[in-house]
Design an enzyme around this catalytic site. Structure first.
Site, PDB file in Angstrom:
ATOM      1  N   ASP A  60       0.856  -1.188   0.000  1.00  0.00           N
ATOM      2  CA  ASP A  60       0.000   0.000   0.000  1.00  0.00           C
ATOM      3  C   ASP A  60       0.890   1.235   0.000  1.00  0.00           C
ATOM      4  OD1 ASP A  60      -1.728   2.211   0.963  1.00  0.00           O
ATOM      5  OD2 ASP A  60      -3.211   0.631   1.248  1.00  0.00           O
ATOM      6  N   ILE A  61       0.582   2.156  -0.860  1.00  0.00           N
ATOM      7  CA  ILE A  61       1.411   3.352  -1.042  1.00  0.00           C
ATOM      8  C   ILE A  61       1.309   4.310   0.157  1.00  0.00           C
ATOM      9  CG2 ILE A  61      -0.243   4.873  -2.245  1.00  0.00           C
ATOM     10  CD1 ILE A  61       3.213   4.107  -3.604  1.00  0.00           C
ATOM     11  N   GLU A  92     -12.443   3.429  -1.174  1.00  0.00           N
ATOM     12  CA  GLU A  92     -11.595   4.378  -1.916  1.00  0.00           C
ATOM     13  C   GLU A  92     -11.321   3.861  -3.332  1.00  0.00           C
ATOM     14  OE1 GLU A  92      -7.943   5.636   0.154  1.00  0.00           O
ATOM     15  OE2 GLU A  92      -7.024   5.842  -1.823  1.00  0.00           O
ATOM     16  N   HIS A  98     -10.004  -5.635  -2.592  1.00  0.00           N
ATOM     17  CA  HIS A  98      -8.653  -5.818  -2.055  1.00  0.00           C
ATOM     18  C   HIS A  98      -8.725  -6.117  -0.568  1.00  0.00           C
ATOM     19  CE1 HIS A  98      -9.719  -1.538  -2.095  1.00  0.00           C
ATOM     20  NE2 HIS A  98      -9.016  -1.411  -0.973  1.00  0.00           N
ATOM     21  N   HIS A 151      -6.575  -5.795   2.839  1.00  0.00           N
ATOM     22  CA  HIS A 151      -5.417  -5.146   3.471  1.00  0.00           C
ATOM     23  C   HIS A 151      -4.784  -6.140   4.447  1.00  0.00           C
ATOM     24  CE1 HIS A 151      -6.525  -0.768   2.653  1.00  0.00           C
ATOM     25  NE2 HIS A 151      -7.710  -1.331   2.470  1.00  0.00           N
TER      26      HIS A 151
HETATM   27  P1  AMP Z   1      -9.890   1.290   0.631  1.00  0.00           P
HETATM   28  O1  AMP Z   1     -10.533   1.320  -0.745  1.00  0.00           O
HETATM   29  O2  AMP Z   1     -10.499   2.258   1.597  1.00  0.00           O
HETATM   30  O3  AMP Z   1      -9.820  -0.110   1.209  1.00  0.00           O
HETATM   31  O4  AMP Z   1      -8.383   1.799   0.482  1.00  0.00           O
HETATM   32  C1  AMP Z   1      -7.674   1.750  -0.726  1.00  0.00           C
HETATM   33  C2  AMP Z   1      -6.213   1.642  -0.398  1.00  0.00           C
HETATM   34  O5  AMP Z   1      -5.488   1.659  -1.637  1.00  0.00           O
HETATM   35  C3  AMP Z   1      -5.649   2.794   0.447  1.00  0.00           C
HETATM   36  O6  AMP Z   1      -5.036   2.263   1.625  1.00  0.00           O
HETATM   37  C4  AMP Z   1      -4.634   3.474  -0.477  1.00  0.00           C
HETATM   38  O7  AMP Z   1      -3.492   3.943   0.205  1.00  0.00           O
HETATM   39  C5  AMP Z   1      -4.288   2.358  -1.441  1.00  0.00           C
HETATM   40  N1  AMP Z   1      -3.813   2.818  -2.744  1.00  0.00           N
HETATM   41  C6  AMP Z   1      -4.419   3.707  -3.577  1.00  0.00           C
HETATM   42  N2  AMP Z   1      -3.691   3.888  -4.700  1.00  0.00           N
HETATM   43  C7  AMP Z   1      -2.600   3.087  -4.580  1.00  0.00           C
HETATM   44  C8  AMP Z   1      -1.472   2.826  -5.407  1.00  0.00           C
HETATM   45  N3  AMP Z   1      -1.307   3.428  -6.607  1.00  0.00           N
HETATM   46  N4  AMP Z   1      -0.534   1.937  -4.969  1.00  0.00           N
HETATM   47  C9  AMP Z   1      -0.693   1.329  -3.774  1.00  0.00           C
HETATM   48  N5  AMP Z   1      -1.745   1.529  -2.944  1.00  0.00           N
HETATM   49  C10 AMP Z   1      -2.685   2.405  -3.341  1.00  0.00           C
END
Ligand code: AMP
Length: 135
Positions: A29-30, A88, A93, A95
């Site tokens: 995760d970025i 988001e 996905h 975590h």
């Molecule tokens: P959520 O949809 O709330 O479960 O969170 C989406 C996750 O994706 C967040 O923790 C972001 O930091 C992560 N994220 C978004 N864009 C990227 C990316 N380009 N590379 C890695 N992680 C990402």
């Protein structure tokens, strides 16, 4: 339009890759809640985890387990926490969060700023362990 995770899987956007199979992809995760915070993603682009078919859902969890085993072998932590939110990025996905303190499991907690070189080092180390554990 493809999701940002599909673009990562297809190599259009860079990622700190941890593991890949025919059907799944794992990368750091970025904006990590803890060092080694990893996302496990099905290549099939489906927004909501409980819309996955049973087989893909089961295989996603088994893939996540393998990635978690590699993470816990490499990152000092209390254990690997599992979180699914998905509000988001509309692409399923899981975590995986190697937490030291339970507060790190709260998605609203302050994100870490990890230097790109360290992200690269973590990804290489965990990826190597994953490959050793899953020859
Ligand atoms: P959520 O949809 O709330 O479960 O969170 C989406 C996750 O994706 C967040 O923790 C972001 O930091 C992560 N994220 C978004 N864009 C990227 C990316 N380009 N590379 C890695 N992680 C990402």
């Amino acid at each position: 339009m493809s999701s940002i995770f599909t673009k990562i899987i297809q190599g259009e956007i860079p990622s700190y890759k941890i593991a890949e199979t025919n059907d799944f992809y794992a990368f750091l995760d970025i904006n990590p809640l803890a060092k080694g915070h990893t996302l496990c993603v099905p290549k099939q682009e489906i927004d909501y985890i409980f819309d996955l078919d049973d087989s893909t859902l089961m295989e996603l969890h088994l893939f996540s387990k393998k990635v978690a085993k590699a993470l816990e072998a490499c990152i000092p932590c209390k254990r690997i926490g599992v979180l699914v939110i998905g509000t988001e990025v509309p692409h399923t996905h899981v975590h995986l969060i190697p937490f030291q303190q339970e507060v790190q499991m709260a998605i609203t907690s302050l994100k870490l700023k990890v230097d790109p070189e360290e992200m690269k080092t973590i990804a290489q180390k965990v990826s190597k362990k994953y490959q050793e554990q899953n020859p």
